[in-house]
Write a protein that holds these residues in place. Structure first.
Motif, PDB file in Angstrom:
ATOM      1  N   ARG A 152       0.754  -1.115  -0.140  1.00 37.85           N
ATOM      2  CA  ARG A 152       0.023   0.000   0.086  1.00 37.85           C
ATOM      3  C   ARG A 152       0.799   1.245   0.122  1.00 37.85           C
ATOM      4  O   ARG A 152       0.511   2.152  -0.787  1.00 37.85           O
ATOM      5  CB  ARG A 152      -0.996  -0.088   1.143  1.00 37.85           C
ATOM      6  CG  ARG A 152      -2.056   1.130   1.152  1.00 37.85           C
ATOM      7  CD  ARG A 152      -3.194   0.813   2.174  1.00 37.85           C
ATOM      8  NE  ARG A 152      -2.737   0.541   3.814  1.00 37.85           N
ATOM      9  CZ  ARG A 152      -2.648   1.599   4.599  1.00 37.85           C
ATOM     10  NH1 ARG A 152      -2.740   2.687   4.192  1.00 37.85           N
ATOM     11  NH2 ARG A 152      -2.102   1.176   5.793  1.00 37.85           N
ATOM     12  N   GLU A 286      -6.005  -0.841   9.323  1.00 38.60           N
ATOM     13  CA  GLU A 286      -6.536  -1.076   8.039  1.00 38.60           C
ATOM     14  C   GLU A 286      -5.732  -2.400   7.314  1.00 38.60           C
ATOM     15  O   GLU A 286      -6.250  -3.089   6.692  1.00 38.60           O
ATOM     16  CB  GLU A 286      -6.000   0.073   7.119  1.00 38.60           C
ATOM     17  CG  GLU A 286      -6.649  -0.087   5.832  1.00 38.60           C
ATOM     18  CD  GLU A 286      -6.303   1.451   4.957  1.00 38.60           C
ATOM     19  OE1 GLU A 286      -6.743   1.192   3.720  1.00 38.60           O
ATOM     20  OE2 GLU A 286      -5.852   2.120   5.426  1.00 38.60           O
ATOM     21  N   ASP A 287      -4.714  -2.495   7.502  1.00 39.05           N
ATOM     22  CA  ASP A 287      -3.706  -3.474   6.721  1.00 39.05           C
ATOM     23  C   ASP A 287      -4.075  -4.796   7.296  1.00 39.05           C
ATOM     24  O   ASP A 287      -4.383  -5.819   7.086  1.00 39.05           O
ATOM     25  CB  ASP A 287      -2.251  -3.502   6.981  1.00 39.05           C
ATOM     26  CG  ASP A 287      -1.676  -1.965   6.483  1.00 39.05           C
ATOM     27  OD1 ASP A 287      -2.050  -2.010   5.329  1.00 39.05           O
ATOM     28  OD2 ASP A 287      -1.280  -1.293   7.044  1.00 39.05           O
ATOM     29  N   HIS A 290      -7.378  -6.001   6.108  1.00 35.32           N
ATOM     30  CA  HIS A 290      -7.145  -6.388   4.706  1.00 35.32           C
ATOM     31  C   HIS A 290      -6.620  -7.804   4.873  1.00 35.32           C
ATOM     32  O   HIS A 290      -6.861  -8.552   3.938  1.00 35.32           O
ATOM     33  CB  HIS A 290      -6.069  -5.337   4.082  1.00 35.32           C
ATOM     34  CG  HIS A 290      -5.944  -5.678   2.576  1.00 35.32           C
ATOM     35  ND1 HIS A 290      -6.806  -6.563   1.717  1.00 35.32           N
ATOM     36  CD2 HIS A 290      -4.894  -5.639   1.739  1.00 35.32           C
ATOM     37  CE1 HIS A 290      -6.420  -6.644   0.654  1.00 35.32           C
ATOM     38  NE2 HIS A 290      -5.081  -6.234   0.775  1.00 35.32           N
ATOM     39  N   ASP A 293      -9.358 -10.354   5.868  1.00 33.93           N
ATOM     40  CA  ASP A 293     -10.525 -10.520   4.775  1.00 33.93           C
ATOM     41  C   ASP A 293      -9.681 -11.469   3.810  1.00 33.93           C
ATOM     42  O   ASP A 293     -10.373 -12.411   3.307  1.00 33.93           O
ATOM     43  CB  ASP A 293     -10.916  -9.384   4.165  1.00 33.93           C
ATOM     44  CG  ASP A 293     -11.745  -8.580   5.252  1.00 33.93           C
ATOM     45  OD1 ASP A 293     -12.213  -9.295   6.148  1.00 33.93           O
ATOM     46  OD2 ASP A 293     -11.810  -7.211   5.090  1.00 33.93           O
ATOM     47  N   SER A 294      -8.409 -11.430   3.458  1.00 39.83           N
ATOM     48  CA  SER A 294      -7.721 -12.201   2.206  1.00 39.83           C
ATOM     49  C   SER A 294      -7.620 -13.588   3.022  1.00 39.83           C
ATOM     50  O   SER A 294      -7.733 -14.297   2.305  1.00 39.83           O
ATOM     51  CB  SER A 294      -6.559 -11.270   2.245  1.00 39.83           C
ATOM     52  OG  SER A 294      -6.535 -10.039   1.753  1.00 39.83           O
TER      53      SER A 294
END
Length: 336
Positions: A152, A286-287, A290, A293-294
């Motif tokens: 990111r 936030e990371d 992510h 979710d991944s």
């Protein structure tokens, strides 16, 4: 409770400690798994730049809630991971919503004692529920978040040709998330064994061993342009300095690894490329989201990322072999 403490370089000991006392606003976590990473190996070897001994290592953590405030949304028994980067909340970085590079940051297992122990207390904001993940997967969230954050930071996208230097856990994580962002990824390392594993099991197709022929190979692979974005994940000053030459004109260079050394590079080469030099430190909530979710979606092959597992109390006898045999170690996870 039992803990593993690094008293000084090359000296790990099993010790007894009192249970932590939970303060209001904190959560007590019963630790189930601890991932080992390069930081832990550097602490053991005495070359981690932000640490004072003695130290309880461990920041790649999974566990379950043992105790929380009565009004906490976290329920006892819930499986969680921990964001080990504890910010002050008031410095310039925190005011800019960048707590990962807080001026007064406290990192579990580095600046303060970590999670290589049975119980740990941390602020509620650092506790992240991971419903649906296994204990091993929850322990992988932190190191994968380092890679997701670097991708990111580099504004990686579908038009990019990306070079990842270093095929350890962080480098593999960077490669996975760069590919998920649409980049065409090449992974290089000095270890053929690591690259073979990354290609054959993790699914990173383009790899190359560092050799006298590497420059020519990378030039051919990019039609002479080299790479839109280069990530260094080596922890080697020499490798970082060499990486400048692999950045294309108009490209970005993201430094993920940390070294004690002073770095140097040719200013004319840097300027004629109008290169962006980008630091990537730690990760943010936030990371973490992510990555979680991944993993839930099946996009991350967590089943092949773990290559070793053993009880925490065996670590003093095992860590030397893990360091000596790094070519066969992607992610070692210890259990309680």
């Amino acid at each position: 409770m039992k803990a593993v403490i690094c008293e000084k370089p090359y000296a790990l000991e099993i010790t007894e400690r009192p249970l932590p006392v939970r303060a209001s606003g904190d959560v007590m976590i019963r630790i189930d798994r601890i991932g080992l990473c390069g930081t832990d190996y550097h602490i053991f070897a005495g070359n981690q730049p932000f640490l004072a001994y003695p130290r309880v290592m461990g920041h790649e953590l999974s566990g379950h809630v043992a105790e929380a405030d009565a009004d906490s949304p976290l329920t006892v028994g819930a499986r969680v991971t921990i964001n080990p980067y504890l910010p002050c909340g008031t410095c310039i970085a925190c005011r800019k919503a960048r707590p990962n590079c807080c001026v007064n940051i406290r990192v579990l297992g580095v600046h303060i004692d970590g999670g290589m122990t049975e119980f740990v207390c941390v602020p509620e904001a650092a506790v992240i529920p991971v419903e649906g993940l296994t204990p091993d997967q929850a322990a992988m969230v932190e190191f994968l978040s380092i890679g997701a954050h670097a991708v990111r930071r580099g504004a990686t996208g579908p038009s990019d040709r990306a070079l990842v230097v270093g095929a350890g856990p962080i480098g593999v994580g960077v490669a996975l998330f760069a590919a998920m962002a649409g980049a065409e990824v090449t992974l290089i390392d000095t270890s053929a064994a690591r690259l073979d594993y990354a290609r054959d099991f993790v699914g990173i197709p383009h790899t190359a061993v560092v050799s006298d022929d590497l420059d020519a190979y990378l030039k051919r692979r990019t039609d002479g342009d080299y790479f839109d974005i280069v990530f260094d994940c080596t922890g080697s000053a020499r490798a970082i300095e060499k990486g400048f030459s692999y950045v294309a004109h108009g490209g970005r260079y993201v430094l993920v690894s940390v070294v004690k050394d002073t770095l140097s590079f040719a200013d004319p080469e840097f300027h004629k490329r109008e290169m962006q030099l980008i630091g990537s430190r730690n990760a943010t909530a936030e990371d973490f989201r992510h990555v979680i979710d991944s993993i839930r979606s099946g996009a991350i092959p967590t089943d092949v990322l773990k290559t070793q597992g053993f009880p925490m109390l065996d670590l003093p006898d095992r860590i030397g072999d893990l360091i000596a045999d790094q070519g066969k170690v992607l992610k070692a996870i210890v259990t309680l």
